[in-house]
Design an enzyme around this catalytic site. Structure first.
Site, mmCIF file in Angstrom:
data_model
loop_
_atom_site.group_PDB
_atom_site.id
_atom_site.type_symbol
_atom_site.label_atom_id
_atom_site.label_comp_id
_atom_site.label_asym_id
_atom_site.label_seq_id
_atom_site.Cartn_x
_atom_site.Cartn_y
_atom_site.Cartn_z
ATOM 1 N N LYS A 23 -11.667 -4.646 4.503
ATOM 2 C CA LYS A 23 -10.984 -3.650 5.338
ATOM 3 C C LYS A 23 -11.902 -2.444 5.462
ATOM 4 O O LYS A 23 -12.268 -1.815 4.468
ATOM 5 C CB LYS A 23 -9.656 -3.258 4.708
ATOM 6 C CG LYS A 23 -8.955 -2.136 5.464
ATOM 7 C CD LYS A 23 -7.557 -1.883 4.946
ATOM 8 C CE LYS A 23 -6.905 -0.732 5.694
ATOM 9 N NZ LYS A 23 -5.527 -0.488 5.257
ATOM 10 N N CYS A 54 0.869 -1.172 0.000
ATOM 11 C CA CYS A 54 0.000 0.000 0.000
ATOM 12 C C CYS A 54 0.902 1.216 0.000
ATOM 13 O O CYS A 54 1.954 1.202 0.639
ATOM 14 C CB CYS A 54 -0.873 0.006 1.250
ATOM 15 S SG CYS A 54 -2.103 1.323 1.258
ATOM 16 N N ARG A 68 -1.466 5.182 12.315
ATOM 17 C CA ARG A 68 -1.221 6.348 11.449
ATOM 18 C C ARG A 68 -0.286 7.330 12.127
ATOM 19 O O ARG A 68 0.514 7.989 11.463
ATOM 20 C CB ARG A 68 -2.548 7.003 11.065
ATOM 21 C CG ARG A 68 -3.337 6.118 10.109
ATOM 22 C CD ARG A 68 -4.632 6.746 9.665
ATOM 23 N NE ARG A 68 -5.433 5.771 8.928
ATOM 24 C CZ ARG A 68 -6.706 5.939 8.597
ATOM 25 N NH1 ARG A 68 -7.327 7.066 8.944
ATOM 26 N NH2 ARG A 68 -7.354 5.013 7.941
ATOM 27 N N TYR A 79 -0.133 -6.861 17.442
ATOM 28 C CA TYR A 79 1.003 -6.257 18.137
ATOM 29 C C TYR A 79 1.249 -6.958 19.471
ATOM 30 O O TYR A 79 2.248 -6.709 20.135
ATOM 31 C CB TYR A 79 0.751 -4.748 18.338
ATOM 32 C CG TYR A 79 0.459 -4.081 17.014
ATOM 33 C CD1 TYR A 79 1.491 -3.808 16.125
ATOM 34 C CD2 TYR A 79 -0.854 -3.812 16.608
ATOM 35 C CE1 TYR A 79 1.231 -3.264 14.872
ATOM 36 C CE2 TYR A 79 -1.127 -3.269 15.364
ATOM 37 C CZ TYR A 79 -0.080 -3.000 14.504
ATOM 38 O OH TYR A 79 -0.345 -2.486 13.267
ATOM 39 N N LYS A 104 -10.476 -6.783 8.704
ATOM 40 C CA LYS A 104 -9.766 -5.775 9.490
ATOM 41 C C LYS A 104 -10.679 -4.588 9.751
ATOM 42 O O LYS A 104 -11.304 -4.114 8.804
ATOM 43 C CB LYS A 104 -8.538 -5.329 8.692
ATOM 44 C CG LYS A 104 -7.748 -4.214 9.329
ATOM 45 C CD LYS A 104 -6.629 -3.802 8.416
ATOM 46 C CE LYS A 104 -5.887 -2.650 9.055
ATOM 47 N NZ LYS A 104 -4.959 -2.017 8.181
HETATM 48 C C1 PBG Z 1 -2.399 0.788 5.101
HETATM 49 C C2 PBG Z 1 -2.558 0.128 6.404
HETATM 50 C C3 PBG Z 1 -3.103 0.669 7.561
HETATM 51 C C4 PBG Z 1 -3.009 -0.310 8.546
HETATM 52 C C5 PBG Z 1 -2.413 -1.411 7.970
HETATM 53 N N1 PBG Z 1 -2.149 -1.133 6.622
HETATM 54 C C6 PBG Z 1 -3.612 2.037 7.857
HETATM 55 C C7 PBG Z 1 -4.759 2.608 7.154
HETATM 56 O O1 PBG Z 1 -5.477 1.945 6.403
HETATM 57 O O2 PBG Z 1 -4.931 3.782 7.375
HETATM 58 C C8 PBG Z 1 -3.497 -0.140 9.949
HETATM 59 C C9 PBG Z 1 -3.004 -1.134 10.913
HETATM 60 C C10 PBG Z 1 -3.305 -0.808 12.312
HETATM 61 O O3 PBG Z 1 -4.031 0.140 12.655
HETATM 62 O O4 PBG Z 1 -2.770 -1.536 13.140
HETATM 63 N N2 PBG Z 1 -1.070 0.759 4.662
#
Ligand code: PBG
Length: 324
Positions: A195, A120, A205, A313, A248
């Site tokens: 997602k 991503c 973020r 985590y 997710k």
């Molecule tokens: C996008 C991505 C995100 C997370 C994993 N891959 C952030 C988003 O979609 O803003 C979030 C993971 C988390 O909050 O633990 N690269």
């Protein structure tokens, strides 16, 4: 037949009985640990919003990964924090970028740890969106090419699996096609299929400085009122070649995990995201909940809901307890 012949409490009388009838079990085998990689030397900085998790530089990754492997955790997923961001997210598909370097480092040090990469561009774009931006629009089709390029550089560097998390339509198919054309037919895709646009990503973020600089992600990530739509997303990703399907976030979305597990005969992953982690950590720090017990309860229940694997985590802490 009912009470008093039936007494449900009979099999709850002691821990051995409870163990014998427990329907779900959790093992380190089920866990995937996310790692945040950063440029520099000897860097191990605790992430403010995610206590117990760190920004690590490439040179200390192999030591960290050996520890993870020794805990019995079979896989890590890598996120990169680039030195510079630009509109096109060009560091995301730089063959010598941060994640590409990290993969090489881990792979040269440890042979049998699965290295998954998040595919991503949002951590790499100056606007913080997961796609190519024109005006206020996030463009779908031009993004597919960048994602395919990114995935290919990861696999060429040695990644064992790629995990697209952008939610553009058609990305799984595009990545599959690119990998197949280049001979990487055996590299699985773990798709972030369902997602949701979620406030639970806040601490992540902050960790990646990847909040969108304008607007939000609602035009590509799913609306959290929807459930049937998740099944359509999953069906499309399977058709496009996804090998593992992810839901997710996890905790507030366990109904989705269950529906996906019941509906499709594919391995299901759930991402126990940053906000879910940090809420527990913060409450435990205040002494309001027992952090360890809550952690184990959450992880077991994500499995019970239907997840075969959990990105979390908590992976290292949970593995330590499970190995006791
Ligand atoms: C996008 C991505 C995100 C997370 C994993 N891959 C952030 C988003 O979609 O803003 C979030 C993971 C988390 O909050 O633990 N690269």
């Amino acid at each position: 037949m009912g009470f008093p012949t039936v007494r449900m409490r009979r099999l709850r009388r002691n821990e051995n009985l409870r163990k014998m009838v427990r329907e779900t079990s959790l093992s380190p085998d089920n866990l995937i640990y996310p790692l945040f990689v950063k440029f520099g030397k000897g860097v191990k900085e605790e992430i403010n919003s995610m206590p117990g998790n760190y920004h690590l530089s490439v040179d200390i990754l192999s030591k960290e990964c050996k520890e993870i492997k020794n805990l019995g955790i079979p896989a890590v997923i890598l996120f990169g924090i680039p030195e510079k961001k630009d509109d096109a997210g060009s560091e995301a598909y730089n063959p010598n970028g941060i994640v590409q370097r990290a993969i090489k480092e881990i792979k040269s040090a440890i042979s049998d740890l699965i290295v998954i990469t998040d595919v991503c561009i949002d951590e790499y774009t100056s606007h913080g969106h997961c796609g190519v931006v024109r005006g206020n629009e996030i463009l779908n089709d031009p993004t597919l090419e960048l994602l395919s390029k990114m995935a290919l550089t990861h696999v060429k560097a040695g990644a064992d699996m790629v995990a697209p998390s952008d939610m553009m339509d058609g990305r799984v198919g595009a990545i599959r096609k690119t990998l197949d054309e280049k001979g990487f037919t055996d590299i699985p895709i773990m798709s972030y299929a369902a997602k949701y646009a979620s406030a639970f990503y806040g601490p992540f973020r902050e960790a990646c400085d990847s909040s969108p600089k304008f607007g939000d992600r609602k035009s590509y990530q799913m609306d959290n009122g929807n459930s049937n739509e998740a099944l359509r997303e999953v069906a499309l990703d399977i058709e496009e070649g996804a090998d593992i399907i992810m839901v997710k976030p996890a905790m507030a979305y366990l109904d989705i995990v269950r529906r996906v597990k019941d509906e499709f005969n594919v391995p299901v992953a759930a991402y126990n995201v940053s906000g879910e982690y940090s809420m527990v950590k913060a409450a435990a720090e205040k002494g309001w909940v027992d952090g360890e017990k809550i952690m184990m309860e959450i992880l077991l229940n994500i499995k019970r809901a239907g997840a075969d694997m959990i990105l979390t985590y908590f992976a290292k802490d949970a593995a330590k307890i499970l190995n006791k």
